[in-house]
Design a protein around this motif. Structure first.
Motif, PDB file in Angstrom:
ATOM      1  N   SER A 133     -31.822  14.312 -27.299  1.00 44.06           N
ATOM      2  CA  SER A 133     -32.107  13.015 -26.699  1.00 44.06           C
ATOM      3  C   SER A 133     -31.435  11.887 -27.485  1.00 44.06           C
ATOM      4  CB  SER A 133     -33.619  12.785 -26.646  1.00 44.06           C
ATOM      5  OG  SER A 133     -33.928  11.482 -26.209  1.00 44.06           O
ATOM      6  N   PHE A 134     -31.450  12.006 -28.812  1.00 40.78           N
ATOM      7  CA  PHE A 134     -30.809  10.999 -29.654  1.00 40.78           C
ATOM      8  C   PHE A 134     -29.306  10.950 -29.383  1.00 40.78           C
ATOM      9  CE2 PHE A 134     -28.738   9.470 -33.462  1.00 40.78           C
ATOM     10  CZ  PHE A 134     -29.539   8.416 -33.874  1.00 40.78           C
ATOM     11  N   LYS A 135     -28.682  12.109 -29.244  1.00 43.06           N
ATOM     12  CA  LYS A 135     -27.245  12.144 -28.970  1.00 43.06           C
ATOM     13  C   LYS A 135     -26.928  11.532 -27.617  1.00 43.06           C
ATOM     14  CE  LYS A 135     -25.235  15.977 -27.830  1.00 43.06           C
ATOM     15  NZ  LYS A 135     -24.669  17.347 -27.849  1.00 43.06           N
ATOM     16  N   GLY A 136     -27.804  11.742 -26.637  1.00 43.29           N
ATOM     17  CA  GLY A 136     -27.582  11.141 -25.334  1.00 43.29           C
ATOM     18  C   GLY A 136     -27.692   9.628 -25.359  1.00 43.29           C
ATOM     19  N   ALA A 137     -28.592   9.115 -26.193  1.00 41.35           N
ATOM     20  CA  ALA A 137     -28.764   7.664 -26.280  1.00 41.35           C
ATOM     21  C   ALA A 137     -27.691   7.001 -27.128  1.00 41.35           C
ATOM     22  CB  ALA A 137     -30.147   7.339 -26.850  1.00 41.35           C
ATOM     23  N   HIS A 138     -27.047   7.765 -28.034  1.00 35.88           N
ATOM     24  CA  HIS A 138     -26.010   7.216 -28.909  1.00 35.88           C
ATOM     25  C   HIS A 138     -24.721   8.025 -28.763  1.00 35.88           C
ATOM     26  CE1 HIS A 138     -29.889   6.041 -30.723  1.00 35.88           C
ATOM     27  NE2 HIS A 138     -29.267   4.967 -31.168  1.00 35.88           N
TER      28      HIS A 138
END
Length: 297
Positions: free
Chosen positions: A252-257
């Motif tokens: 999820s973090f990679k998708g947001a950044h």
């Protein structure tokens, strides 16, 4: 009168061509072996170095071809920690990995001890069942297990469907511990029983102290598995962000950044660091336990 010597003092005997060839061959073998070792070390180390260096770059430099940061942006790690939910993912992962490891070790030791040292009807069949469970992929039984935990016990959105089953043993851990316990001579157990120890006391006073390397190996295997588990949290905890683990939250973090590769790499380093540190400090016991499990079957 001076004494005539057969050969000058301090000079070595001439080296024969055969000895010179053997030395040259040994030197070439040494260079070849160490070159392969260095190449293998670089092959496994350089990706981690690349991730670490990228995590310390600025936003713009992370998208360039530069390999060394112009300015060391240590604040990237603070930005990752300040991300909403990241500390919660850490807490959930520690609970999942820590509690799951303890439950797996505690529940697997008695079963492995019985399979290794007791003689009872159905012993071979029980061992075959354990090995069969090792060959069964978790995806095969995921649907009935999910229906049981989510529909019958209403535990979806939590990590308990992943933690509770560890209290009933793990096939791989049981087999690995059983192989290690087979290396402990039965004479130690017989001596303990002669001194009046029962089976349970023998387990705690004799077997467990001698089985520390095997227990350490099993604990590390289970800790690494739980820490890196992505499939389980995706199935049971995906609907509740408060129950996410680091492995699932990192996606999820990679998708947001997705354009902030420096922050993504910083989050990756923070996820990998505990596993690397644990293995670094426990590698001696880990290697010893894994090695000794194959001595006697």
């Amino acid at each position: 009168m001076t004494q005539v010597l057969d050969k000058p003092v301090g000079l070595r005997a001439p080296v024969s061509p055969a000895e010179r060839t053997a030395r040259r061959k040994a030197l070439l073998e040494w260079i070849a072996v160490h070159s392969l070792g260095v190449a293998a070390a670089l092959f496994f180390t350089l990706p981690f170095v690349f991730v670490f260096l990228t995590s310390l770059m600025s936003d713009t430099q992370a998208l360039s071809r530069d390999l060394i940061p112009h300015t060391w942006e240590w604040g990237n790690y603070k930005k990752v920690f300040d991300t909403p939910g990241f500390l919660t993912w850490w807490k959930n992962t520690l609970i999942y990995a820590g509690l799951g490891t303890v439950l797996t070790v505690v529940s697997s030791i008695p079963v492995a001890y019985a399979l290794a040292k007791f003689r009872f009807p159905g012993r071979s069949l029980s061992l075959m069942l354990v090995i069969s469970m090792m060959m069964l992929p978790p995806q095969v039984i995921i649907i009935p297990m999910y229906l049981f935990w989510a529909k019958q016990l209403d535990l979806s959105g939590t990590l308990w469907p992943l933690i509770i089953p560890m209290a009933f043993g793990d096939a791989f851990s049981i087999f690995l511990l059983r192989q290690f316990l087979m290396t402990i001579p039965n004479e130690y157990l017989d001596a303990a029983k002669v001194d009046g120890c029962g089976d349970l006391r023998t387990l705690f006073k004799v077997v467990l102290p001698m089985a520390r390397p095997g227990i350490a190996a099993v604990a590390l295997f289970q800790f690494f598995y739980a820490w890196n588990d992505y499939f389980g949290p995706q199935i049971y905890a995906s609907e509740n962000p408060g129950a996410w683990t680091l492995s699932y939250g990192l996606e999820s973090f990679k998708g947001a950044h997705h354009t902030d590769w420096n922050l993504t790499m910083a989050a990756t380093v923070l996820v990998m660091a505990p596993v690397i540190l644990v293995f670094f400090f426990a590698q001696k016991a880990f290697v010893e336990g894994v090695t000794l499990t194959g001595v006697k079957g």
